[in-house]
Design a protein around this motif. Structure first.
Motif, PDB file in Angstrom:
ATOM      1  N   ALA A 131       0.837  -1.199   0.000  1.00 56.32           N
ATOM      2  CA  ALA A 131       0.000   0.000   0.000  1.00 56.32           C
ATOM      3  C   ALA A 131       0.873   1.250   0.000  1.00 56.32           C
ATOM      4  O   ALA A 131       1.807   1.379   0.796  1.00 56.32           O
ATOM      5  CB  ALA A 131      -0.921  -0.001   1.221  1.00 56.32           C
ATOM      6  N   THR A 132       0.572   2.177  -0.892  1.00 57.59           N
ATOM      7  CA  THR A 132       1.324   3.420  -1.001  1.00 57.59           C
ATOM      8  C   THR A 132       0.665   4.528  -0.190  1.00 57.59           C
ATOM      9  O   THR A 132      -0.460   4.389   0.299  1.00 57.59           O
ATOM     10  CB  THR A 132       1.443   3.850  -2.464  1.00 57.59           C
ATOM     11  N   ALA A 133       1.377   5.624  -0.047  1.00 54.90           N
ATOM     12  CA  ALA A 133       0.829   6.760   0.684  1.00 54.90           C
ATOM     13  C   ALA A 133      -0.408   7.327  -0.005  1.00 54.90           C
ATOM     14  O   ALA A 133      -1.361   7.744   0.661  1.00 54.90           O
ATOM     15  CB  ALA A 133       1.898   7.841   0.829  1.00 54.90           C
ATOM     16  N   ARG A 134      -0.428   7.361  -1.319  1.00 56.03           N
ATOM     17  CA  ARG A 134      -1.596   7.849  -2.042  1.00 56.03           C
ATOM     18  C   ARG A 134      -2.803   6.962  -1.796  1.00 56.03           C
ATOM     19  O   ARG A 134      -3.924   7.442  -1.621  1.00 56.03           O
ATOM     20  CB  ARG A 134      -1.255   7.935  -3.530  1.00 56.03           C
ATOM     21  N   HIS A 135      -2.581   5.648  -1.744  1.00 58.04           N
ATOM     22  CA  HIS A 135      -3.689   4.720  -1.506  1.00 58.04           C
ATOM     23  C   HIS A 135      -4.273   4.928  -0.107  1.00 58.04           C
ATOM     24  O   HIS A 135      -5.497   4.930   0.070  1.00 58.04           O
ATOM     25  CB  HIS A 135      -3.207   3.286  -1.677  1.00 58.04           C
ATOM     26  N   VAL A 136      -3.421   5.125   0.888  1.00 57.89           N
ATOM     27  CA  VAL A 136      -3.905   5.351   2.246  1.00 57.89           C
ATOM     28  C   VAL A 136      -4.662   6.674   2.331  1.00 57.89           C
ATOM     29  O   VAL A 136      -5.705   6.763   3.000  1.00 57.89           O
ATOM     30  CB  VAL A 136      -2.724   5.317   3.235  1.00 57.89           C
ATOM     31  N   CYS A 137      -4.185   7.699   1.657  1.00 60.49           N
ATOM     32  CA  CYS A 137      -4.892   8.986   1.659  1.00 60.49           C
ATOM     33  C   CYS A 137      -6.270   8.861   1.028  1.00 60.49           C
ATOM     34  O   CYS A 137      -7.246   9.436   1.531  1.00 60.49           O
ATOM     35  CB  CYS A 137      -4.065  10.034   0.927  1.00 60.49           C
ATOM     36  N   GLU A 138      -6.381   8.115  -0.041  1.00 61.43           N
ATOM     37  CA  GLU A 138      -7.681   7.931  -0.679  1.00 61.43           C
ATOM     38  C   GLU A 138      -8.639   7.162   0.231  1.00 61.43           C
ATOM     39  O   GLU A 138      -9.841   7.446   0.264  1.00 61.43           O
ATOM     40  CB  GLU A 138      -7.500   7.217  -2.006  1.00 61.43           C
ATOM     41  N   MET A 139      -8.101   6.190   0.978  1.00 59.26           N
ATOM     42  CA  MET A 139      -8.954   5.475   1.931  1.00 59.26           C
ATOM     43  C   MET A 139      -9.476   6.411   3.019  1.00 59.26           C
ATOM     44  O   MET A 139     -10.663   6.372   3.383  1.00 59.26           O
ATOM     45  CB  MET A 139      -8.162   4.323   2.561  1.00 59.26           C
ATOM     46  N   LEU A 140      -8.612   7.287   3.540  1.00 56.98           N
ATOM     47  CA  LEU A 140      -9.024   8.209   4.587  1.00 56.98           C
ATOM     48  C   LEU A 140      -9.984   9.267   4.068  1.00 56.98           C
ATOM     49  O   LEU A 140     -10.905   9.679   4.780  1.00 56.98           O
ATOM     50  CB  LEU A 140      -7.787   8.867   5.199  1.00 56.98           C
ATOM     51  N   VAL A 141      -9.779   9.718   2.845  1.00 52.48           N
ATOM     52  CA  VAL A 141     -10.707  10.689   2.260  1.00 52.48           C
ATOM     53  C   VAL A 141     -12.097  10.084   2.134  1.00 52.48           C
ATOM     54  O   VAL A 141     -13.114  10.728   2.426  1.00 52.48           O
ATOM     55  CB  VAL A 141     -10.172  11.166   0.888  1.00 52.48           C
ATOM     56  N   GLN A 142     -12.158   8.831   1.738  1.00 55.55           N
ATOM     57  CA  GLN A 142     -13.450   8.176   1.606  1.00 55.55           C
ATOM     58  C   GLN A 142     -14.118   7.944   2.967  1.00 55.55           C
ATOM     59  O   GLN A 142     -15.327   8.132   3.117  1.00 55.55           O
ATOM     60  CB  GLN A 142     -13.282   6.839   0.884  1.00 55.55           C
ATOM     61  N   LYS A 143     -13.330   7.563   3.977  1.00 56.16           N
ATOM     62  CA  LYS A 143     -13.907   7.271   5.283  1.00 56.16           C
ATOM     63  C   LYS A 143     -14.335   8.534   6.017  1.00 56.16           C
ATOM     64  O   LYS A 143     -15.297   8.507   6.796  1.00 56.16           O
ATOM     65  CB  LYS A 143     -12.901   6.476   6.121  1.00 56.16           C
ATOM     66  N   THR A 144     -13.633   9.638   5.798  1.00 52.45           N
ATOM     67  CA  THR A 144     -13.981  10.892   6.483  1.00 52.45           C
ATOM     68  C   THR A 144     -14.916  11.767   5.665  1.00 52.45           C
ATOM     69  O   THR A 144     -15.289  12.845   6.133  1.00 52.45           O
ATOM     70  CB  THR A 144     -12.699  11.686   6.789  1.00 52.45           C
TER      71      THR A 144
END
Length: 541
Positions: A131-144
């Motif tokens: 998992a890359t940093a961009r992938h984690v950011c997209e997950m957090l954007v979706q959850k928040t």
């Protein structure tokens, strides 16, 4: 003893040996611990009459015991390894079953990553090893349920060292987390960074001053400074950067000023003034084996001469200050130049590729189910006429200007009528509280916290926030970044003919509320040095 007596004694001994008792099975070894030789057993069998068949049950019974023990061992449940850093599951016969493929499966399995927000809340995510940093950011954007844009970033923060850096979009989050000391206070922080790709957007002169760029290469002598920088940026590389930096001596609190030169082979400093002669250049650091961090509280932790400090941290340094290379520049522009050059030298074309991918994501529909709202410039808008049954695009500029003025006048009448009844003395709850729902309003935060927040989210022209004034209890402050400096503008409420309005220029420009004030300055500069482009925001995880 004669041969006849030996023949009489051997058959009972062999009969006892072939019985299925474990004690007799282990009797194949001599009293001194050595194994009974195979040749001696064969010789004994021949002496017993040459009956080879009598020696076969011994071999069959041993094989049968081994075959019976194998299913029993393989039927044991697999015990997870509580200390993977001490013992590899693939090499431990106790912590894992003998079934193949356990090691690679654990390496490619899921990992737990804990991410914090700027208000201290955190969220644990289950991610894969790649998992890359961009992938984690997209997950957090979706959850928040935050607005999706390229400025969301994952920041690596070492609190005990006062170091932080923004992870590049292609970096593996699990690999970065594996370099942290066990039990330390290192963490990931989810926040915006508007300066992440500013080196590809802004003019080269603003990021790379001419005095810090060495353009003496023979191949580039005919190019201007702007063309040289743009050529390097487009190719994903960087020219040679040079300039003075304060360097902290190892083991001492003394800072000395040296002339540094950043090249593709590494970072060098001159032992004789500004000389770049190979005899005077000393090799100092390798960027490929290090990461570059901002120092957040340099004067408090390291006694830096200025606030514009940064650090080179080698990979092998996991904790403590030993091995850190601390620098301090004269101003924010020179520090930004050094940091951008470090990133370009280390990541090269990959950095520019990340920027292109972020731009392509903006042009296409987001992977989130709902289409996020994005801020659009006035250049992307067209004038429309909805007076008829169907709408039409107004192509005549004069007609479009007339319609815009009519709509603006109508909008002012509606807003003035809406806010005409409450007065300042009455304490209108609507006009004084409607801005509290906006993401750019941060309430009662101090001037120092405002400076820190804007610096963390990127010193880019147009980054702003609105807060309550500490000196004037009824006023507000618009904090804006321009030319890598944070400026503060006082917003005062006023009353005229029973109507409440807000102004920043002694009533020459009036606004019904703070939302109208912010929206106006997002399109018009007004008395500000630049338009409002990016608002600082914090999300709760």
């Amino acid at each position: 003893m004669d041969l006849a007596a030996l023949r009489n004694d051997l058959p009972p001994a062999l009969d006892n040996l072939y019985q299925g008792h474990p004690e007799q099975d282990r009797a194949q070894s001599l009293p001194n611990g050595h194994t009974f030789p195979t040749g001696e057993r064969d010789k004994a069998g021949l002496l017993a009459g040459g009956d080879v068949k009598r020696s076969q049950p011994l071999v069959i019974q041993v094989n049968r015991k081994l075959k019976e023990e194998e299913p029993r061992a393989s039927s044991l449940p697999s015990i997870p390894n509580p200390f993977p850093e001490l013992c590899s599951p693939s090499k431990s016969p106790i912590l894992s079953s003998p079934s193949a493929g356990q090691g690679p499966q654990r390496e490619s399995g899921s990992h737990v990553v804990k991410v914090f927000s700027e208000d201290g809340t955190c969220r644990s995510l289950e991610v894969t090893a790649g998992a890359t940093a961009r992938h984690v950011c997209e997950m957090l954007v979706q959850k928040t349920h935050a607005l999706h844009d390229e400025s969301w970033s994952l920041v690596e923060l070492h609190q005990h060292l006062a170091l932080e850096r923004c992870l590049e979009d292609h970096e593996s989050v699990v690999e970065v987390q594996a370099t942290w000391p066990i039990g330390g206070d290192s963490r990931f922080v989810f926040r915006k960074n508007f300066a992440k790709y500013e080196l590809f957007k802004s003019s080269p002169q603003s990021l790379f001053p001419e005095v810090m760029v060495s353009s003496c290469l023979d191949a580039n002598k005919g190019m201007s400074h702007s063309e040289l920088i743009q050529n390097f940026l487009n190719s994903g590389s960087c020219p040679e950067i040079q300039g003075f930096l304060h360097l902290k001596e190892v083991g001492r609190k003394v800072w000395k000023r040296f002339y540094f030169s950043l090249r593709r082979s590494g970072l060098y400093y001159s032992t004789k003034g500004t000389s770049k002669d190979p005899r005077h250049l000393q090799y100092f650091a390798d960027l490929n084996e290090s990461n570059v961090y901002f120092i957040t509280q340099g004067k408090k932790h390291y006694g830096t001469p200025t606030e514009f400090s940064f650090c080179i941290k080698p990979y092998k340094v996991r904790s403590g200050m030993k091995g850190l290379k601390l620098f301090c520049s004269e101003d924010e522009q020179s520090r930004a130049c050094w940091m951008a050059a470090f990133r370009l030298f280390k990541y090269g074309v990959q950095l520019y590729r990340n920027y292109q991918q972020s731009q392509s994501r903006r042009s296409h529909q987001s992977w989130i189910s709902t289409t996020p709202l994005r801020s659009m410039s006035d250049n992307t808008l067209v004038a429309m006429d909805f007076s008829g049954c169907t709408g039409r695009v107004i192509e005549n500029p004069n007609e479009a200007l007339t319609v815009a003025l009519e709509e603006a006048q109508s909008w002012r009448k509606k807003t003035s009528h809406r806010y005409s009844l409450p007065t300042l003395c009455q304490g209108s709850p609507l006009s004084t509280a409607i801005h509290q729902t906006q993401p750019w309003f941060h309430g009662r935060i101090s001037r120092e916290d405002t400076q820190r927040l804007i610096i963390q989210q990127g010193l880019v022209d147009g980054v702003f926030l609105v807060r309550e004034s500490q000196r004037n209890p009824k006023g507000y402050v618009l904090s804006l970044c321009h030319l890598q400096k944070v400026k503060h503008y006082l917003i005062l409420p006023s009353e005229e003919e029973g109507q409440l309005y807000f102004t920043m220029d002694d009533g020459q420009t009036r606004f019904a509320d703070l939302i109208q004030l912010v929206e106006f300055h997002q399109i018009n500069r007004g008395i500000l040095p630049c338009k409002l482009r990016h608002y600082c925001t914090c999300v709760a995880l």
